[in-house]
Design an enzyme around this catalytic site. Structure first.
Site, PDB file in Angstrom:
ATOM      1  N   THR A  84       4.255   1.882   2.339  1.00 18.80           N
ATOM      2  CA  THR A  84       5.576   2.076   1.728  1.00 18.80           C
ATOM      3  C   THR A  84       6.307   3.234   2.393  1.00 18.80           C
ATOM      4  O   THR A  84       7.486   3.131   2.745  1.00 18.80           O
ATOM      5  CB  THR A  84       5.427   2.322   0.212  1.00 18.80           C
ATOM      6  OG1 THR A  84       4.838   1.167  -0.389  1.00 18.80           O
ATOM      7  CG2 THR A  84       6.769   2.609  -0.438  1.00 18.80           C
ATOM      8  N   SER A  85       5.600   4.359   2.592  1.00 23.59           N
ATOM      9  CA  SER A  85       6.270   5.520   3.192  1.00 23.59           C
ATOM     10  C   SER A  85       6.652   5.260   4.638  1.00 23.59           C
ATOM     11  O   SER A  85       7.707   5.689   5.103  1.00 23.59           O
ATOM     12  CB  SER A  85       5.383   6.772   3.081  1.00 23.59           C
ATOM     13  OG  SER A  85       4.355   6.777   4.046  1.00 23.59           O
ATOM     14  N   GLY A 134       0.826  -1.196   0.000  1.00 22.35           N
ATOM     15  CA  GLY A 134       0.000   0.000   0.000  1.00 22.35           C
ATOM     16  C   GLY A 134       0.862   1.249   0.000  1.00 22.35           C
ATOM     17  O   GLY A 134       2.061   1.204   0.297  1.00 22.35           O
ATOM     18  N   CYS A 135       0.245   2.378  -0.338  1.00 24.86           N
ATOM     19  CA  CYS A 135       1.007   3.623  -0.451  1.00 24.86           C
ATOM     20  C   CYS A 135       1.475   4.108   0.926  1.00 24.86           C
ATOM     21  O   CYS A 135       2.662   4.379   1.124  1.00 24.86           O
ATOM     22  CB  CYS A 135       0.199   4.691  -1.185  1.00 24.86           C
ATOM     23  SG  CYS A 135      -1.476   4.936  -0.568  1.00 24.86           S
ATOM     24  N   TYR A 136       0.553   4.222   1.882  1.00 25.31           N
ATOM     25  CA  TYR A 136       0.982   4.636   3.220  1.00 25.31           C
ATOM     26  C   TYR A 136       2.036   3.673   3.784  1.00 25.31           C
ATOM     27  O   TYR A 136       3.065   4.122   4.301  1.00 25.31           O
ATOM     28  CB  TYR A 136      -0.211   4.704   4.174  1.00 25.31           C
ATOM     29  CG  TYR A 136      -1.122   5.901   3.995  1.00 25.31           C
ATOM     30  CD1 TYR A 136      -0.640   7.202   4.135  1.00 25.31           C
ATOM     31  CD2 TYR A 136      -2.484   5.741   3.731  1.00 25.31           C
ATOM     32  CE1 TYR A 136      -1.497   8.306   4.012  1.00 25.31           C
ATOM     33  CE2 TYR A 136      -3.334   6.832   3.604  1.00 25.31           C
ATOM     34  CZ  TYR A 136      -2.838   8.114   3.748  1.00 25.31           C
ATOM     35  OH  TYR A 136      -3.677   9.188   3.628  1.00 25.31           O
TER      36      TYR A 136
END
Lengths: 335, 335, 335, 335
Positions: free
Chosen positions: B149-150, B145-147
């Site tokens: 990954t960060s 997911g995007c969150y």
């Protein structure tokens, strides 16, 4: 105290009406309707709104009100107007239903038969600065469209003058996104609008065109046709129209400026800018003002005209009209 | 040449994949599917897109491809993955379907039974920098997911170290609107988002929480629990996560910086910023980079971690994974 | 009628003061100063502003006013305050000059000796909800900073309770660009800010930190230290602070909510949101409200606190303070 | 390999050149200059930029380069051009210095004497699609202005036809903020631009007017005069010009469309949109494309023409010109 009902309070226009009426010293909201949110309050829809109860349109009691504002889709507005008028309640309609005096033009542009053609002759076109004298006591006011307000206030002094106009009148208009309404669509998605700018329905295809030409012809019967090109701005609100009118004779810019200054000198909500200044959204947003800039280049007159589409272009002008209809000071709730 | 199919090419992630794959020297798009736009081309959906034909998912011929990317809703993705794997095609799934190894956790957060639990053990979690060794030849990659990954790239070096962590790990994350998808909703309406900033699903209620805690526990079994607060930014794209970790012992900032610099020294797509600099969207948008800033205040470590949610947080990392799966240079199509 | 002078009327805060005072039923602007625009009017600076004449600060006649607002840089504000107080005029200072009671702390953070340390003990810290009883008749009010207003209103009920707090208090704050002032810099250039989001001066390096810790220690002497991380939002105005406080004991969310609801029940400008709702800029922009959301996750209390930095965070609160100093209804000019 | 130097690499145009040249398969940056940042690297100026060393202009060694790009203020550009040409280096000038062939027109609009009038006759006006045949081997290319590129590509097929044009040609243009450069001013402050939209220098007062009329007269000696009204859009980049041309005879829209389609059929960077579609920023931003929409209403031809001001309107077209000058494929570095 003017007792007021709002039909369709949860659109951007309806909410703007609520905000303005809350500050109005002589009006009071008696009911507010919403089909989608009946049973809830306006605070459930907009985080900063008051807890105004929302009821279904059919539950609104017309007995208790002097005036209703219709922020409804076209056709639905006309039907509600009929009911309200029968109950002896004055109607300020913010939809397009009573703007065009000719029912067949309405049918042509809105693709259905007009629901109440018998009322068209009576409806006052609520461009307040122009039809102020017809408003006191009016039963039915057709509040102008947002684009037409910006374009018509800019054109009128010229059209009423005897300066010759040659060639088409061009209105290159740019509007913020609230003009497209609150229903989510691909067109209003943040990612599509941000960093973008796009023309739509340009030329002679937008529904506001016949409304504008109707007024243009009231003021100058043989006016050239109008080219109208709307564009979508990445801003929440505001309209700027840049108009180009080719004159058929030599005129001095100073004379044109005098024409405009004289026309609007007494107006609390129209401001003719000094030479060298142009109208911008920053002049008008969150106000009921229309700012007009004027530049002459050869025989081309360039007018820039800015309004807040939700205020002077909708809810603000509706209240301005209500004030005149009921004999209040015209600026009540709007300064 | 890797022959590629894209399922769900008309979402923001699918379109980003198309844009990146067009520049890829060793991959070729064989088909792209869309349920809503089958029969049209991608140029009908996005003004700057190529005229890539769009077909219905059921018309896609798996024979001709080596690999498919799934930009589909959860559950739909798993079903398509099963079909593709049976046809001998490798799958890089950008949905959440294969990210959680435990089918019951999936059911708890996604409110339906997992459609293909037998594949969970095989799926490689495609945080490329971390699971690079498991990727070559993998049949099924669960793109993070995007969150996550960060957040995970920022936490991992600390979690793998033996520095004591006390108290909860806090991730205060902010995302641009494309993270919410292309379907128009009240939440993504331009007028609601512009000039606004709002938290949502804060604490422990967002679906990316179990995905992040799963990885956190892989790296440190007894890690404290995670507090995750996403916020919606008025920007089209980009995620910035600001993380707060309370350490249980005194550490020098220089040692922490060395830890991070060493961990990512060889990485083409992770950049540890020098002392005094913080990550921002401007560091990473339109790139496959993750930028990480690091500041120690007493015993609180503050990490700032930025990615482009559509690139490193989705399509870019998916291609990075494809490159490793198929033995291409990892940076192909991404520099 | 309270006769008012504004020093520094052409910054964003000064202009906001003018806008609010124009609607105030019991105050009147006697003069407005500007160093850069002396001789012009406010309408020359802001397109929608009234034609308020601007004079040089040294030409302001203190004789005719009861109260001055100082929207000046620090140090300049203190010097003007001394002059005004000597002339018997009350001072509401929107700079940082009188916020810190300890002159040496001031020197440490502002890098110059305090110009009028003898006044520090007298200045009332104008967080109106908290120091309301000290305001009537006060000669000198130090209007709080924008970030401190959002953070302190959210923390105070907890700090005044006997609930144990363990670990640092974290304030992750996000502010619109007007907080950076009207002087053009690389940081405020549209192209640098739009589509971007960036942390700055995080940890313990922003000048608002000592102001916040001073108040925190007034309310709880042994409070843990504060971690404060500001971020720049691509919006013109508004602050959202997301606060994380680790509690040292088990508490029920309902009890915490009662604590906050009770604390602010009578307050016209503080609104504790119901369970499940979080504060956003849309709750407060263009109003003098502070909206506070509250969520408990395990022992971590998450508070979201939103204000308009130019209103409740500056000009609005300044007028609220003026109202109390002069015995007007507190909401005058602010509803 | 074409060896390239960039003068003025830290403006928006210079940085865009760097980004594009990094992807160019046959060009290599040998030096990049900056007066303000000499001694630093480009990564110190833009967070996502490479660590390209920046040197003072006077330290640039012209020996090692084949070509220089000048992203300098006018006058400074001409002086540098002279030096480079003397050293045998080809010059692509992105300033206005060599766009006007007549030195006295230059003096009139730029308020100083032309620094190198002897070079004006030699300079090739780098509207690549039009002057492609003059470019191979050219020593000095005057890269067109951003507004002129959008306007001239849209007008040229019509002007070269024998269709009669009557009345003025109107270009209502809207540009993103990067067109105003990177120097911070009140005009580019985020708070002034966001939510705003404003005309400036409308009519016949913008410096791009003589540049456009010069080309118009090359193509049709007796063309009517141009009205040009630029507006500032709240977007980082992109120009949309909406043009209105009154025709002096009846023409079919299909014939006009054929005229445009034929004119640009072979062009990789100009795209004539199908009937009913209009150009928007989303068609062109971050690309070297010009998109042109065409609508005929009576005898008024409405053209919409969009480019990215930093790419096709500056750095992209500069590289396109370099490619032709040096005999590379024209699309190198631009697809």
């Amino acid at each position: 105290m003017i007792k007021v009902g709002i039909y369709g309070a949860t659109g951007y226009t309806g909410y703007e009406l609520v905000k303005l009426l809350q500050r109005h010293p002589a009006a009071e909201i008696v009911f507010a309707t919403s089909q989608s949110y009946a049973g809830k309050t306006l605070a459930d829809v907009f985080p900063a709104a008051p807890a105004l109860p929302l009821i279904a349109g059919e539950d609104a009691l017309l007995d208790g009100v002097d005036c209703v504002f219709l922020c409804l889709p076209h056709a639905a507005a006309a039907a509600t107007a009929v009911t309200a008028l029968e109950a002896g309640v004055r109607v300020i309609d913010l939809s397009a239903d009573f703007r065009l005096r000719d029912a067949s033009t309405y049918t042509e542009w809105y693709a259905h038969t007009h629901p109440a053609p018998e009322l068209l002759a009576e409806a006052v076109y609520g461009l307040t600065e122009v039809f102020r004298d017809d408003l006191p006591g009016a039963r039915l006011v057709a509040n102008p469209g947002c684009y037409p307000t910006s374009v018509l206030l800019a054109l009128r002094p010229l059209l009423l003058s005897d300066i010759v106009i040659s060639g088409p009148i061009i209105a290159d208009s740019k509007s913020g996104v609230s003009g497209a309404g609150r229903t989510p669509t691909a067109t209003t998605h943040f990612v599509e609008v941000a960093d973008n700018f796009s023309p739509y329905k340009i030329g002679r295809s937008h529904r506001h065109l016949p409304e504008m030409e109707q007024a243009i012809h009231w003021w100058r019967n043989d006016a050239p046709s109008l080219i109208f090109s709307p564009h979508l701005l990445p801003t929440p609100r505001g309209i700027l129209s840049t108009l180009y009118v080719t004159l058929g004779e030599d005129v001095a810019e100073g004379d044109l400026r005098d024409l405009y200054t004289d026309a609007y000198m007494e107006e609390p909500f129209v401001r003719v800018l000094p030479a060298g200044q142009q109208a911008s959204l920053a002049h008008v947003n969150h106000t009921n003002q229309c700012a007009i800039g004027l530049t002459l280049v050869g025989r081309t007159l360039i007018l820039t005209s800015a309004i807040d589409n939700l205020v002077k272009g909708a809810a603000g002008q509706a209240i301005q009209n209500m004030n005149v209809v009921f004999g209040c000071p015209e600026t009540y709730g709007l300064m």
